[in-house]
Design a protein around this motif. Structure first.
Motif, PDB file in Angstrom:
ATOM      1  N   ARG A 111       0.925  -1.091   0.085  1.00 23.74           N
ATOM      2  CA  ARG A 111       0.013   0.000   0.004  1.00 23.74           C
ATOM      3  C   ARG A 111       1.018   1.213  -0.029  1.00 23.74           C
ATOM      4  O   ARG A 111       0.428   2.351  -0.582  1.00 23.74           O
ATOM      5  CB  ARG A 111      -0.975   0.083   1.176  1.00 23.74           C
ATOM      6  CG  ARG A 111      -2.134  -1.036   1.032  1.00 23.74           C
ATOM      7  CD  ARG A 111      -3.182  -1.007   2.257  1.00 23.74           C
ATOM      8  NE  ARG A 111      -2.318  -1.541   3.548  1.00 23.74           N
ATOM      9  CZ  ARG A 111      -2.172  -0.877   4.699  1.00 23.74           C
ATOM     10  NH1 ARG A 111      -2.473   0.434   4.490  1.00 23.74           N
ATOM     11  NH2 ARG A 111      -1.507  -1.470   5.569  1.00 23.74           N
ATOM     12  N   ASP A 114       2.124   1.811  -3.468  1.00 17.88           N
ATOM     13  CA  ASP A 114       1.385   2.326  -4.353  1.00 17.88           C
ATOM     14  C   ASP A 114       0.882   3.798  -4.131  1.00 17.88           C
ATOM     15  O   ASP A 114       0.725   4.715  -4.936  1.00 17.88           O
ATOM     16  CB  ASP A 114      -0.057   1.444  -4.147  1.00 17.88           C
ATOM     17  CG  ASP A 114      -0.184   0.035  -4.829  1.00 17.88           C
ATOM     18  OD1 ASP A 114       0.857  -0.310  -5.554  1.00 17.88           O
ATOM     19  OD2 ASP A 114      -0.913  -0.516  -4.314  1.00 17.88           O
ATOM     20  N   TRP A 115       0.817   4.293  -2.881  1.00 10.78           N
ATOM     21  CA  TRP A 115       0.888   5.716  -2.342  1.00 10.78           C
ATOM     22  C   TRP A 115       2.067   6.436  -3.125  1.00 10.78           C
ATOM     23  O   TRP A 115       1.837   7.517  -3.592  1.00 10.78           O
ATOM     24  CB  TRP A 115       0.898   5.692  -0.749  1.00 10.78           C
ATOM     25  CG  TRP A 115       0.684   7.099  -0.705  1.00 10.78           C
ATOM     26  CD1 TRP A 115      -0.531   7.931  -0.336  1.00 10.78           C
ATOM     27  CD2 TRP A 115       1.835   7.924   0.057  1.00 10.78           C
ATOM     28  NE1 TRP A 115      -0.293   9.049   0.253  1.00 10.78           N
ATOM     29  CE2 TRP A 115       1.083   9.139   0.196  1.00 10.78           C
ATOM     30  CE3 TRP A 115       3.268   7.718   0.075  1.00 10.78           C
ATOM     31  CZ2 TRP A 115       2.038  10.408   0.712  1.00 10.78           C
ATOM     32  CZ3 TRP A 115       3.702   8.901   0.632  1.00 10.78           C
ATOM     33  CH2 TRP A 115       3.311  10.097   0.891  1.00 10.78           C
ATOM     34  N   CYS A 117       3.744   5.835  -5.570  1.00 10.20           N
ATOM     35  CA  CYS A 117       3.379   5.836  -7.017  1.00 10.20           C
ATOM     36  C   CYS A 117       2.280   6.743  -7.464  1.00 10.20           C
ATOM     37  O   CYS A 117       2.114   7.053  -8.649  1.00 10.20           O
ATOM     38  CB  CYS A 117       3.424   4.753  -7.612  1.00 10.20           C
ATOM     39  SG  CYS A 117       5.016   3.475  -7.341  1.00 10.20           S
ATOM     40  N   GLN A 119      -0.902   5.539  -7.132  1.00 13.34           N
ATOM     41  CA  GLN A 119      -2.020   4.862  -7.600  1.00 13.34           C
ATOM     42  C   GLN A 119      -3.079   4.897  -6.918  1.00 13.34           C
ATOM     43  O   GLN A 119      -4.365   4.749  -7.165  1.00 13.34           O
ATOM     44  CB  GLN A 119      -1.348   3.291  -7.906  1.00 13.34           C
ATOM     45  CG  GLN A 119      -0.372   3.231  -8.834  1.00 13.34           C
ATOM     46  CD  GLN A 119       0.212   1.852  -9.350  1.00 13.34           C
ATOM     47  OE1 GLN A 119      -0.485   0.886  -8.435  1.00 13.34           O
ATOM     48  NE2 GLN A 119       1.032   1.672  -9.885  1.00 13.34           N
ATOM     49  N   SER A 120      -2.835   4.985  -5.273  1.00 12.91           N
ATOM     50  CA  SER A 120      -3.930   4.935  -4.463  1.00 12.91           C
ATOM     51  C   SER A 120      -4.462   6.220  -3.947  1.00 12.91           C
ATOM     52  O   SER A 120      -4.918   6.147  -3.048  1.00 12.91           O
ATOM     53  CB  SER A 120      -3.413   4.109  -3.160  1.00 12.91           C
ATOM     54  OG  SER A 120      -2.230   4.273  -2.631  1.00 12.91           O
ATOM     55  N   ARG A 121      -3.953   7.430  -4.657  1.00 10.86           N
ATOM     56  CA  ARG A 121      -4.067   8.758  -3.909  1.00 10.86           C
ATOM     57  C   ARG A 121      -5.443   9.279  -4.913  1.00 10.86           C
ATOM     58  O   ARG A 121      -5.368   9.402  -5.989  1.00 10.86           O
ATOM     59  CB  ARG A 121      -3.134   9.721  -4.418  1.00 10.86           C
ATOM     60  CG  ARG A 121      -1.960   9.061  -3.552  1.00 10.86           C
ATOM     61  CD  ARG A 121      -0.738  10.393  -3.481  1.00 10.86           C
ATOM     62  NE  ARG A 121       0.479   9.752  -3.142  1.00 10.86           N
ATOM     63  CZ  ARG A 121       1.630  10.793  -3.028  1.00 10.86           C
ATOM     64  NH1 ARG A 121       1.431  12.180  -3.148  1.00 10.86           N
ATOM     65  NH2 ARG A 121       2.831  10.352  -2.825  1.00 10.86           N
ATOM     66  N   LYS A 122      -6.452   9.363  -4.209  1.00  7.39           N
ATOM     67  CA  LYS A 122      -7.620   9.942  -5.011  1.00  7.39           C
ATOM     68  C   LYS A 122      -7.554  11.422  -4.741  1.00  7.39           C
ATOM     69  O   LYS A 122      -8.221  12.246  -5.519  1.00  7.39           O
ATOM     70  CB  LYS A 122      -9.056   9.739  -3.904  1.00  7.39           C
ATOM     71  CG  LYS A 122      -9.211   8.103  -4.149  1.00  7.39           C
ATOM     72  CD  LYS A 122     -10.595   7.683  -3.370  1.00  7.39           C
ATOM     73  CE  LYS A 122     -10.754   6.514  -3.536  1.00  7.39           C
ATOM     74  NZ  LYS A 122     -12.161   6.021  -2.768  1.00  7.39           N
TER      75      LYS A 122
END
Length: 458
Positions: A111, A114-115, A117, A119-122
């Protein structure tokens, strides 16, 4: 339909225990020690993740034990303090804690990557994920080493009595029925104690047999007038069973609680102002539990009907991205749509039905309610009673029941076309068009006239 391999799924049963007061204290001490061990091991794993993260589970457990467990072959581990703090911790409890901590650290690293990169940031200012240290973990019990089960009336569990690890026998109050199915394989249970109650969380590796092809489909229309309308339709268009499932008592109880929220809000705010955070939190929590209970009742009824009539497919409308529109001014239609449990009913039905070896099929929702099942065209809704529909030929019928016929008919046609395309010798890839079928299309296909009495009395 081409036969598929049996699906492998995990389902968990709850076995209630009846411990005495001293046993409750021992359970609490055991769980506390296990959670503190998980926190300790999580810190070790995160520190050495560069070397441990690339190993498989078995090799990783061995590598972690070399770091903290002192033996004759490993007299000087790096973290000797572990054996002092967790004196005589059973080896299988220790390995279960290592396996849990591996999952925690691996999830956090993934996680966090991904943060980084994006990818998981809205949002651009989204905060990074946190590493949870032994949160809500409970000891996993390995058979023979941590628990012994001779009968379904009592179980022996190895627990900590304050000084030593001893065996204690506790009675089993209730179980479910997954252990009675020969194909199910019981996995290691977990000991859980919360709010003065203790139970075993027993997972099962289920291997359901794929249901044989039967020329019947259950069509389910999920609405707000009736929670669920169910129809069992054969491939020739014959409706052999119909049922309305509508837990009115639970729905009224939920709506009454929600109505109390608006009354409290008007008394709190008056004509203006804002409600504080967490306003009527307990009321909303109770309403969520009532909604889940309603969904459990409806999904159970759908599955029971499907099993009774030897059906292999349950058909729903595809409503994932559908958004309801609010009604006119002073209308409660918008509030009723908020109580529409279309997603949770489908989810629970799928979980139950797949475990029985069945299949869920989604059809295009457009036109299922607005088109008459007998092929007479578009229907008109009664203004005073929206659940009633008038066909173009003057016939009056229940709109939700007509929609359930059309849902089942579309599923039958789509599955039939798919099987025909799969069984063709041609290698050309033809994309199937969206189905707009109604029930009478099955009548035509089976060389019957539209006026043929296909509706059997249930």
């Amino acid at each position: 339909m081409i036969a598929k391999k049996s699906q492998k799924i995990i389902r968990t049963d709850q076995w209630s225990l009846k411990p005495s007061a001293p046993q409750q204290l021992m359970f609490a001490e055991t769980i506390s020690v296990y959670q503190r061990a998980c926190k300790f091991l999580t810190s070790i794993l995160f520190t050495h993740w560069d070397t441990i993260g690339s190993l498989d589970t078995k090799e990783a457990v061995t590598a972690v034990e070399r770091l903290m467990h002192q033996t004759k072959k490993n007299p000087n581990p790096k973290y000797k303090i572990f054996n002092r703090v967790f004196y005589k911790l059973p080896s299988y409890y220790r390995r279960a804690a290592i396996a849990f901590s591996l999952g925690q650290v691996s999830s956090f690293v993934t996680r966090y990557r991904d943060w980084q990169c994006g990818q998981s940031r809205k949002r651009r200012d989204a905060k990074p994920p946190l590493l949870t240290m032994g949160a809500n973990c409970y000891p996993a019990l390995y058979q023979g080493q941590c628990y012994r089960l001779d009968s379904l009336e009592e179980i022996q569990i190895k627990v900590l009595n304050g000084k030593n690890w001893v065996w204690t026998t506790v009675g089993i109050v209730s179980t479910r029925n997954r252990h009675t199915i020969p194909a199910n394989k019981q996995l290691s249970p977990s000991l859980i104690q919360r709010n003065g109650k203790a139970w075993l969380s027993v997972p099962f590796h289920c291997k359901p047999d794929h249901k044989k092809e039967v020329n019947r489909v259950v069509g389910v229309d999920l609405g707000i007038n009736k929670t669920a309308v169910i129809s069992v339709v054969e491939s020739d268009g014959t409706v052999i069973y119909r049922e309305f499932i509508h837990p009115g008592r639970d729905i009224d109880r939920r709506d009454k609680k929600l109505k109390s929220v608006s009354i409290k809000a008007s008394k709190t705010m008056g004509k203006g102002g804002r409600l504080h955070k967490g306003f009527c939190r307990n009321t909303y929590r109770k309403c969520r539990h009532i909604n889940r209970q309603i969904a459990q009742i409806v999904s159970k009824g759908i599955v029971e009907i499907s099993i009774e009539y030897n059906v292999s497919v349950i058909a729903f409308e595809y409503l994932k991205n559908w958004k309801p529109k609010g009604g006119k001014k002073k209308s409660n239609l918008k509030q009723r749509f908020h109580g529409w449990l279309k997603s949770i009913i489908r989810e629970l039905t799928e979980m139950k039905w797949i475990e029985s070896g069945g299949k869920i099929h989604d059809v295009v929702a457009r036109g299922t309610s607005s088109n008459a099942y007998d092929g007479s065209g578009t229907v008109w809704r009664d203004r005073k009673n929206y659940a009633l529909a008038r066909f173009s030929n003057g016939k009056r019928y229940n709109a939700d029941l007509s929609a359930s016929y059309n849902i089942a008919a579309r599923a039958i046609q789509e599955l039939t076309r798919r099987n025909d395309s799969e069984n063709r010798s041609s290698k050309s890839s033809t994309r199937l068009p969206r189905s707009r079928a109604v029930l009478c299309d099955l009548w035509v296909t089976s060389n019957d006239s539209i006026g043929h009495p296909h509706l059997k009395q249930s």
